[in-house]
Motif scaffolding. Structure first.
Motif, short mmCIF file in Angstrom:
data_model
loop_
_atom_site.label_atom_id
_atom_site.label_comp_id
_atom_site.label_asym_id
_atom_site.label_seq_id
_atom_site.Cartn_x
_atom_site.Cartn_y
_atom_site.Cartn_z
N PRO A 1 -5.12 5.59 -4.16
CA PRO A 1 -5.51 6.70 -3.29
C PRO A 1 -6.89 7.20 -3.67
O PRO A 1 -7.36 6.96 -4.79
N GLN B 1 4.31 6.65 1.67
CA GLN B 1 4.34 8.09 1.44
C GLN B 1 4.15 8.86 2.74
O GLN B 1 4.84 9.85 3.00
N LEU C 1 -2.77 9.52 2.67
CA LEU C 1 -2.42 10.55 1.69
C LEU C 1 -3.17 11.85 1.97
O LEU C 1 -2.64 12.94 1.79
N GLN D 1 2.45 3.65 -8.54
CA GLN D 1 2.64 4.10 -7.17
C GLN D 1 3.92 3.53 -6.55
O GLN D 1 4.65 4.24 -5.85
N SER E 1 -8.20 12.77 -1.81
CA SER E 1 -6.85 12.96 -1.26
C SER E 1 -5.91 13.53 -2.31
O SER E 1 -5.13 14.46 -2.02
N VAL F 1 0.58 4.37 -0.27
CA VAL F 1 0.22 5.58 0.48
C VAL F 1 0.74 5.52 1.91
O VAL F 1 1.01 6.56 2.53
N GLU F 2 0.89 4.32 2.47
CA GLU F 2 1.46 4.18 3.82
C GLU F 2 2.92 4.62 3.81
O GLU F 2 3.38 5.33 4.72
N ASP G 1 -7.80 5.90 1.37
CA ASP G 1 -6.61 5.69 0.54
C ASP G 1 -6.19 4.23 0.66
O ASP G 1 -5.53 3.83 1.63
N ARG H 1 0.86 -1.19 0.00
CA ARG H 1 0.00 0.00 0.00
C ARG H 1 0.89 1.24 0.00
O ARG H 1 1.30 1.74 1.05
N CYS I 1 -1.29 13.74 4.54
CA CYS I 1 -0.18 14.50 3.95
C CYS I 1 -0.69 15.78 3.31
O CYS I 1 -0.12 16.86 3.50
#
Length: 815
Positions: free
Chosen positions: A659, A288, A708, A356, A663, A285-286, A655, A283, A711
């Protein structure tokens, strides 16, 4: 809220599962009355609803039809372009595509609709087709009592979202194939996922369910209709919530990043990497979020905490790359691993994962300068170029998990294309076979034995899924050779296996072009074109990495964007279509298509592309606001609300494997706000803050579900985003070197703007969108030299003309 379901219905059904990463709607806010919907029905019908909890969590595919073959049956799907629909074009079921013709037929015949949703690389979709949809008896039950509709969830994610949300809300999980029964006015009556054809283990089979639904429609129609209407009303209220204010309370955005990082760290697996237990999904987004958090900690002089966050991320990326979830022979990543070791994967490859993952490996390289991470990024991008890109630059959607054992075989097995016997490796590689087998844990009896979850039904007995389990330096030293020579031998061995594998029947390729997923890939190709210039000049590349000049990746990104502009964008209406295969799809662009593409275009511009990409991104943002923005309630709906057959407009936030559009939209708005004039900048920022206000409770309570967005929320409230303005001729090596220097260090809160003072298109754009940038260009001391200005807090640094000086100016505190 997000549950992992693992339901086995037969010894061969090893992966009936659903994972939190595939849920993207806010089911936690559903009214408490909704799950008790069966209480509205009779006891008999309650039992029927209960039987639908045979929610086999499935995912997968069918065979591609041949135009030369003579078929006993042909239905309306033969006229469609979707690979998934075409796979069902010769079933005896009288399938309809989603549309008014099917709805009118259901109304005319006064029968319910059976809706089946899946996608072309979905294993259990294929199983249900073979067991049920190719069966004449099942087809008769469907044809006599229902109007049957097939939907490709990748082609119509809006339709899928309505009925998947319904199934998840009532039964706590969902998956594909999605099976739903609807009234002629499209209200859901009941639903589930995969159903075996016959009654087994005390659970009703598909034939039994069809008979019971038909009987319930004839005897309890009014109750069914009321329940369907009630359900849609409740879901609509729950999933289109509005903000009570246009503002986010002070501290919420900043605390969201910390809270999310703490929640993720609490789920960290220190032994195998990753944030969670098996099955393990990569994943991005984790990753990121954790990298973003680490950067903030460094800025706040909390280096020890920053190193802990970074350590978790880097170890996770290493474990993923060394595991079987990574295709060591051909490059790219499979969907997920069924065990905790990242070893035995579900072998499907999806474009949204590749884009990604390439980006987070590029981020790791920009922080560490370790070519391990840049090599993995190249491995992914080179796989996409070789196997997933069309002649006009379009990037395809997916490769199947299943393939035949040999040419001409009708039976397919999962992973057949990717697994090896020890003997095959010995015969193909020859001299260095033992070295290769030791490196990739290859054993005569097979290596899927690391975990009880890896191969519980012995489907891969005697087979090996390549995984790296030993330290490379130690293995090279043991053999008395340098690491360079060791890596070179491994590369030669992989090339031999690749050539042998290329003679096997390939998995099915879904050559549908999806705008949103192409946007993710465009971003990674564009970023790679400059970030990889940071590799040492003596870096050696081994197969399957090509080792090309990074600037080639910018060309790939531009070509993919050009394809979308040419084939899927209407210049007059300024609208996108969602997908392309032999022509644009009937489905319009959805929020994700606009948001993900805008993100890709911003990266394409910031990493060296022309001003035309930034101009188009702004144009798309205007259309996105026109079609999807809830100006009163805040946030973006996933659909434009123009299709009456789509009963729900959802504001998604989760997300997951992808995502959420909301987001990505927040971050796009922040980036655009840092580029345009102050009045438009403020408008973008207000839209972003109003959006975040809609999801305030998520940011405060379940931040881990929206990493995300966390962030993006923090980015919006950064006191002053840094701008790097490059002025000079863009067609020079100096420009490439300066823009690479501008991006050399990791900093999500940086905007890079470049302008060629000798280019009329550049000057006209900035004159119309931000006069300050145009003034900087006009006042630059040397029009024939690339000059950089670093601006923050309304002041700009002295001009810099040397890449190394620019790097030092931008990165005084490396991670």
């Amino acid at each position: 809220m997000f549950k992992t379901l693992l339901i086995s219905t037969t010894p061969l059904h090893r992966r009936f599962l659903f994972h939190k990463n595939s849920i993207k709607t806010k089911l936690s806010i559903l009214p408490t009355s909704l799950p008790s919907l069966p209480s509205l029905l009779s006891i008999q019908f309650h039992r029927l609803i209960h039987s639908f909890k045979v929610l086999s969590m499935s995912e997968e595919t069918t065979t591609t039809t041949s135009s030369k073959q003579v078929y006993k049956h042909t239905n309306r799907l033969a006229l469609e372009q979707s690979p998934y629909l075409l796979q069902h074009a010769h079933n005896p079921v009288n399938w309809y595509p989603w549309g008014e013709e099917a709805f009118e037929e259901a109304r005319k015949r006064d029968v319910p609709i059976f809706l089946s949703i899946g996608y072309s690389t979905c294993h259990w979709c294929h199983v249900m087709e073979v067991e049920s949809f190719e069966d004449e008896q099942v087809a008769k039950l469907l044809n006599d009592g229902f109007v049957s509709i097939k939907v490709d969830r990748e082609e119509r994610p809006d339709v899928d979202k309505v009925y998947m949300t319904y199934v998840q809300a009532l039964y706590g999980g969902g998956g594909w194939p999605l099976s739903a029964f609807l009234s002629p006015d499209l209200k859901p009556l009941m639903g589930g996922t995969y159903f075996p054809p016959n009654d087994k283990y005390g659970r009703p089979g598909f034939k039994t369910i069809l008979r019971k639904v038909k009987d319930a429609w004839e005897t309890q129609r009014e109750t069914l209709m009321k329940s369907g209407t009630f359900t849609i009303q409740q879901l609509s209220e729950a999933l289109s919530s509005s903000a009570s204010s246009n503002k986010v309370p002070d501290g919420v955005p900043q605390n969201a990043v910390r809270l999310c990082a703490e929640q993720l760290a609490g789920n960290y697996d220190p032994e195998h990497g990753g944030f969670g237990s098996a099955p393990k999904f990569p994943r991005p987004v984790e990753i990121q979020l954790m990298l973003y958090r680490s950067k903030k900690l460094v800025e706040n002089e909390k280096s020890s905490e920053a190193k802990e966050d970074l350590k978790m991320v880097l170890y996770s990326l290493q474990c993923m790359a060394k595991g079987g979830v990574h295709d060591h022979i051909g490059g790219g990543f499979h969907r997920y691993s069924v065990d905790e070791y990242w070893h035995v994967p579900h072998f499907e490859k999806m474009l949204y994962d590749q884009g990604q993952l390439a980006n987070v490996y590029l981020d790791a390289f920009s922080i560490t300068k370790d070519t391990f991470y840049s090599n993995v990024a190249r491995d992914i991008l080179d796989y996409l170029r070789r196997d997933m890109t069309g002649k006009e630059g379009e990037i395809y959607s997916a490769e199947d998990a299943d393939s035949a054992e040999f040419q001409g075989a009708s039976r397919k097995r999962e992973g057949e294309f990717y697994v090896w016997t020890s003997k095959e490796v010995e015969n193909i590689i020859g001299e260095h076979a033992e070295l290769f087998k030791d490196h990739y844990y290859i054993k005569p009896l097979g290596n899927c034995d690391l975990s009880s979850m890896s191969d519980p039904h012995n489907e891969f007995k005697g087979k090996n899924v390549l995984i790296e389990r030993s330290d490379t330096y130690s293995m090279a030293s043991k053999l008395g050779m340098s690491q360079d020579k060791y890596f070179h031998i491994l590369g030669l061995c992989r090339k031999k296996l690749f050539d042998a594998r290329s003679k096997r029947p390939r998995p099915h390729l879904d050559d549908k072009v999806i705008v949103s997923w192409n946007g993710l890939a465009i971003s990674s190709f564009a970023r790679a074109s400059k970030l990889l210039k940071g590799e040492a000049e003596d870096t050696k590349f081994q197969f399957p990495v090509v080792g090309c000049d990074p600037k080639e990746y910018l060309e790939v990104a531009a070509k993919a964007a050009s394809f979308i502009k040419r084939q899927l964008y209407n210049d007059q209406s300024r609208r996108l279509n969602h997908s392309f295969r032999n022509g644009p799809s009937k489905a319009p662009g959805f929020l994700d298509d606009y948001a993900f593409l805008i993100c890709g275009l911003l990266d394409l511009y910031e990493y060296g592309g022309g001003i035309n990409w930034l101009s188009w991104a702004i144009e798309l943002q205007n259309t996105q606001d026109e079609l999807f923005l809830d100006r009163e309630g805040g946030g973006y709906f996933n659909t434009a609300g123009e299709d009456p057959s789509v009963l729900l407009r959802v504001k998604e936030d989760h997300d997951g494997a992808e995502p959420s559009g909301n987001s990505v939209a927040v971050i796009n708005l922040v980036r655009l706000a840092s580029m345009v004039s102050s009045s438009r900048s403020e408008q973008y920022r207000q839209t972003a803050e109003h959006l975040l206000a809609v999801f305030e409770s998520r940011l405060k309570d379940t931040a881990m579900a929206v990493p995300l967005m966390c962030c993006g929320a923090d980015m919006l409230f950064v006191p002053s985003r840094r701008q790097v303005v490059l002025v000079g001729p863009k067609s020079t090596i100096d420009f490439d070197n300066m823009i690479a220097a501008a991006h050399a260090s990791y900093d999500p809160n940086r905007t890079v703007i470049h302008i060629d003072p000798n280019n009329k298109e550049d000057l006209d754009f900035w004159q119309g969108n931000n006069e300050n940038i145009a003034l900087i260009a006009k006042g630059s001391p040397a029009a024939d030299k690339v000059t950089a200005y670093v601006c923050q807090n309304f002041t700009c640094s002295s001009p810099v003309t040397d890449p190394k000086s620019l790097e030092a100016l931008l990165n005084p505190k490396p991670l």
